[in-house]
Design a protein around this motif. Structure first.
Motif, PDB file in Angstrom:
ATOM      1  N   PRO A 226      31.034 117.366 176.509  1.00  0.00           N
ATOM      2  CA  PRO A 226      31.185 118.346 177.596  1.00  0.00           C
ATOM      3  C   PRO A 226      31.112 117.700 178.975  1.00  0.00           C
ATOM      4  N   MET A 227      30.434 116.578 179.068  1.00  0.00           N
ATOM      5  CA  MET A 227      30.544 115.694 180.224  1.00  0.00           C
ATOM      6  C   MET A 227      30.519 114.270 179.697  1.00  0.00           C
ATOM      7  N   GLN A 228      31.539 113.492 180.048  1.00  0.00           N
ATOM      8  CA  GLN A 228      31.582 112.112 179.591  1.00  0.00           C
ATOM      9  C   GLN A 228      30.476 111.325 180.290  1.00  0.00           C
ATOM     10  N   GLY A 229      29.541 110.810 179.505  1.00  0.00           N
ATOM     11  CA  GLY A 229      28.378 110.137 180.064  1.00  0.00           C
ATOM     12  C   GLY A 229      28.626 108.691 180.399  1.00  0.00           C
ATOM     13  N   ALA A 230      28.748 107.849 179.381  1.00  0.00           N
ATOM     14  CA  ALA A 230      29.000 106.427 179.599  1.00  0.00           C
ATOM     15  C   ALA A 230      30.311 106.204 180.331  1.00  0.00           C
ATOM     16  N   PRO A 235      32.524 115.536 184.181  1.00  0.00           N
ATOM     17  CA  PRO A 235      32.397 116.815 183.467  1.00  0.00           C
ATOM     18  C   PRO A 235      33.748 117.377 183.052  1.00  0.00           C
ATOM     19  N   ALA A 236      33.749 118.048 181.925  1.00  0.00           N
ATOM     20  CA  ALA A 236      34.927 118.817 181.527  1.00  0.00           C
ATOM     21  C   ALA A 236      34.883 120.177 182.194  1.00  0.00           C
ATOM     22  N   ILE A 256      33.501 119.626 167.536  1.00  0.00           N
ATOM     23  CA  ILE A 256      32.258 118.861 167.587  1.00  0.00           C
ATOM     24  C   ILE A 256      31.938 118.543 169.038  1.00  0.00           C
ATOM     25  N   PHE A 257      30.814 119.038 169.526  1.00  0.00           N
ATOM     26  CA  PHE A 257      30.348 118.698 170.866  1.00  0.00           C
ATOM     27  C   PHE A 257      29.347 117.546 170.773  1.00  0.00           C
ATOM     28  N   ASP A 258      29.664 116.463 171.436  1.00  0.00           N
ATOM     29  CA  ASP A 258      28.732 115.347 171.555  1.00  0.00           C
ATOM     30  C   ASP A 258      27.846 115.623 172.763  1.00  0.00           C
ATOM     31  N   GLU A 259      26.641 116.113 172.497  1.00  0.00           N
ATOM     32  CA  GLU A 259      25.674 116.393 173.557  1.00  0.00           C
ATOM     33  C   GLU A 259      24.483 115.434 173.465  1.00  0.00           C
ATOM     34  N   VAL A 260      24.757 114.213 173.016  1.00  0.00           N
ATOM     35  CA  VAL A 260      23.697 113.214 172.929  1.00  0.00           C
ATOM     36  C   VAL A 260      23.040 113.013 174.299  1.00  0.00           C
TER      37      VAL A 260
END
Length: 477
Positions: A226-230, A235-236, A256-260
């Motif tokens: 939902p927001m690209q971290g690395a 943010p999307a 699949i949401f990657d919310e790591v």
């Protein structure tokens, strides 16, 4: 497709040599000021490639070696103290050595380290996490040792549940060391083999076109941050995420949401809960293990029941929607998935991080981002931030220039160049911050912790302002 707001101005053109000279001088001072860190690096390099076992924390000419940390402060082997605004890349939300977590781990160790069996601790942690993320569709969970593992298992689960193979991912996305698409033109050489297709992030029309080019019954899932971290705290748009939700439902694929990283940006359900979108699967990790090694994947009960050998899962071999080859049960093992240290630390952390505390951290992050945006605009580096631009999570509405900032809440990245091309200026800023007692990622990545204070944030903004004063001739031609 939305457009990006930029400022038409020369960016490090005629003054580039002065930036390079300044960077060389800063590196020389860094080497002279950190002889013990250099010794640690030299000794470690005899046994570890580049003297470390984690690529993210390597930096040239050598990384700082840290000997201790407490609260928001870290201290190097050269006895230099720094205010930590990196926060262990989002995992360190509690600050360093929080007494409640230290006490919980110490108490847990009194009972043993690993039992080779279940314990009450894993059920307690699972219940606490489920309670907080139920609105994001988290009905059942499985624990792993990292976000990397969690994303691998989520993708594997989607393929098994649907009986399909193709996973849609996005340019600049990062889902762990073996599922990385930071290079827009190619998959990373360390990526696992598999049937992946890549699409532009935040671009519904491009996704439509790409999905139209593959057989409609081939898509197993869509894996998205939902927001690209690395990838730079990009943010999307919530509308883009809602489009993906509708598209996957239409195609019978799993979302699949990657919310790591991003699960800390909203108390009730992470960004999934904030935007009111329920993915089929969600991955998380980092701080939810109390600062210890941790990851999880979870979501819909019928999907996660594939891992329940007592019921054989909920996917029958003749279910036409998910394919004739869909298995009835899956195995998921891991020696340390339920280790006592992580379980006890995670329980303590979950009790510390209530909504009031988390809201305060994210409000402080919003304040920092607004202060820096206003500072950059005051120097003519970017356009003045509008109220909508500061609150709109769509990265395409952020003003870009020679130096600019993106992010949501307590996670953000300071960028150098419209397309992050001003590497020398970025590195010069990083060394400047170190000389002034602040520690962030060299790529400009910042995350705050519950120990971060307004005083520290104000001081950080002032140091950044001093940097702009000193290098104004290079930033504006």
């Amino acid at each position: 497709m939305t457009t990006v707001t930029t400022v038409a101005m020369p960016l490090i053109t005629k003054d580039r040599p002065s930036v390079q000279a300044g960077l060389e001088s800063a590196i020389q001072r860094y080497v002279a000021s950190n002889p013990r860190s250099a010794e640690v690096y030299a000794a470690a390099s005899q046994h570890l490639p580049a003297g470390n076992t984690r690529t993210t924390i390597f930096t040239d000419p050598f990384p700082l070696a840290i000997k201790s940390a407490s609260g928001s402060q870290i201290t190097s082997v050269d006895d230099r103290a720094y205010t930590d605004l990196l926060g262990e890349y989002t995992a360190g939300i509690y600050g360093h050595s929080h007494p409640s977590i230290v006490a919980a781990v110490t108490e847990g160790l009194r009972h043993g380290i690993n039992f080779g069996a279940t314990s009450p601790f894993e059920a307690e942690l699972a219940a606490l996490i489920k309670q907080r993320f139920a609105c994001a569709g988290l009905e059942l969970v499985r624990f792993t040792n990292s976000g990397t593992e969690a994303n691998l298992m989520a993708v594997t689960t989607a393929r098994a549940f649907t009986g399909r193979s193709t996973i849609l991912v996005f340019n600049n996305g990062y889902h762990g060391a073996v599922q990385s698409w930071r290079n827009p033109s190619a998959s990373a050489p360390t990526n696992i083999p598999g049937d992946y297709i890549m699409a532009p992030y935040n671009d519904p029309s491009a996704v439509e076109s790409i999905l139209a080019s593959i057989p409609p019954d081939s898509l197993a899932g869509v894996l998205v941050e939902p927001m690209q971290g690395a990838g730079g705290s990009f943010p999307a748009s919530p509308d883009f995420l809602r489009f993906l939700r509708a598209k996957t439902e239409k195609l019978g694929a799993l979302l699949i949401f990657d919310e790591v990283m991003t699960s800390r940006l909203h108390y009730s359900g992470g960004l999934s809960g904030k935007y009111g979108i329920r993915p089929d699967l969600i991955t998380m990790g980092k701080y939810l293990g109390g600062g210890m090694s941790f990851g999880l994947f979870g979501g819909r009960r019928d999907v996660l029941s594939l891992y329940n050998p007592k019921c054989g899962g909920h996917v029958s071999a003749d279910n036409h929607k998910y394919g004739p080859n869909a298995p009835k049960t899956l195995a998921h093992s891991g020696t340390f998935n339920n280790n006592i240290v992580t379980m006890c630390a995670g329980i303590a952390g979950a009790k510390l991080l209530n909504q009031q505390v988390l809201d305060a951290i994210n409000d402080l992050g919003d304040s920092l981002r607004q202060s820096l945006s206003t500072l950059f605009a005051s120097r003519g580096i970017t356009q003045p931030p509008s109220p909508a631009g500061l609150t709109d999570p769509d990265i395409n509405h952020v003003s870009r220039g020679a130096i600019w900032i993106s992010g949501i809440g307590s996670i953000m990245t300071v960028h150098f160049g419209v397309n992050d091309e001003l590497h020398d200026l970025r590195d010069l800023y990083w060394f400047y911050l170190l000389e002034n007692g602040f520690y962030i990622a060299r790529r400009g990545f910042i995350t705050l912790a519950m120990t971060s204070t307004k005083k520290e944030i104000d001081s950080f903004v002032k140091v950044t302002e001093n940097f702009l004063d000193e290098w104004s001739h290079a930033i504006q031609a």
